[in-house]
Write an enzyme that holds these catalytic residues in place. Sequence first.
Site, mmCIF file in Angstrom:
data_model
loop_
_atom_site.group_PDB
_atom_site.id
_atom_site.type_symbol
_atom_site.label_atom_id
_atom_site.label_comp_id
_atom_site.label_asym_id
_atom_site.label_seq_id
_atom_site.Cartn_x
_atom_site.Cartn_y
_atom_site.Cartn_z
ATOM 1 N N SER A 85 25.700 67.094 -16.982
ATOM 2 C CA SER A 85 24.778 65.957 -16.880
ATOM 3 C C SER A 85 24.456 65.619 -15.434
ATOM 4 C CB SER A 85 25.379 64.729 -17.565
ATOM 5 O OG SER A 85 25.437 64.914 -18.953
ATOM 6 N N HIS B 278 24.211 57.657 -16.865
ATOM 7 C CA HIS B 278 25.450 57.610 -17.656
ATOM 8 C C HIS B 278 26.627 58.285 -16.940
ATOM 9 C CE1 HIS B 278 24.096 61.667 -19.222
ATOM 10 N NE2 HIS B 278 25.402 61.901 -19.152
ATOM 11 N N ASP C 23 17.702 56.987 -17.804
ATOM 12 C CA ASP C 23 18.998 57.619 -17.540
ATOM 13 C C ASP C 23 19.037 58.284 -16.167
ATOM 14 O OD1 ASP C 23 21.590 58.330 -17.929
ATOM 15 O OD2 ASP C 23 21.206 59.832 -19.480
#
Length: 315
Positions: A258, A139, A180
């Site tokens: 992230s 992402h 992811d």
Amino acid sequence: MVVVVAAASSHTLTTPSSPPSTNICCSNSIIKTLALTRRRALVFSSAVILSPLLSFYKPNSTSAIALPEDELQQEEDRLVHLFQETSPSVVSIQDLELAKNPKSTSNEVLTIDDENAKVEGKGSGFIWDKFGHIVTNYHVVAKLATDKSGSQRCKILLVDAKGNSFFKEGKIVGYDPDYDLAVLKVDAEGYELKPIVLGTSHDLRVGQSCFAIGNPYGFEDTLTTGVVSGLGREIPSPNGRAIRGAIQTDAAINAGNSGGPLINSYGHVIGVNTATFTRKGTGVSSGVNFAIPIDTVVKNVPYLIVYGTPYSDRY
């Protein structure tokens, strides 16, 4: 000794055969002698009691109170060393959208140094190997992975083994939205990269210490500390499927973290920081954060490097 003095005084004062003046004189003499003896005995007793106590007091010796402070200093030094050893393996990632000049030709090459480039997002990642492969979340680079206009770029800030910072453009090698995960590659020729040390996640225990390194809100090289709060959690992937076996931690993970590593007390990566529950309307971490376990990453990344797609998509 008080009893002895009292008894002696009583006996002396009640002896009938002695003259009164002699009795008083003798009584006073005895009392003085006994009092002196008493004082000497008290002084001797105090010296006997204090002697072993004083022998323990040495002004230059380390007191018992200093021991916890020493242990605290050792713990702080260990954590500082842990960060210094691991942070060069962590990178900062910027998603850029390049502003295309209407007058330019279609063959013009757009670079990450374009002054008109718009930063659309920031994230983290870590160096996988000395060849320049970098692991992050899908992402974080989803726009680059799905770009059809040619205007998306990925700008990566790295630090080499000597501590020198430099920017490179990251090219996408492969990605797996189901987990992811994504792999980028930079041209690291002339630089000595420091790959992160891989750990394991199958043997993690709730309560053990863990640390997140990343770039929350663009603040580079940020360290947060916590513990493994839970294991075997389930979180949603970017395509809606469930990622099972996620690690839950209270080490703060915010926007920009992230793709960065979650490491253990040895500096070995045990997970990829991926998601956090936020208080509604605040965007602030609630202390319930999640990382993809490194065992899952180790199984998938080699396929992304070699084939560009996950193993499941090749059959």
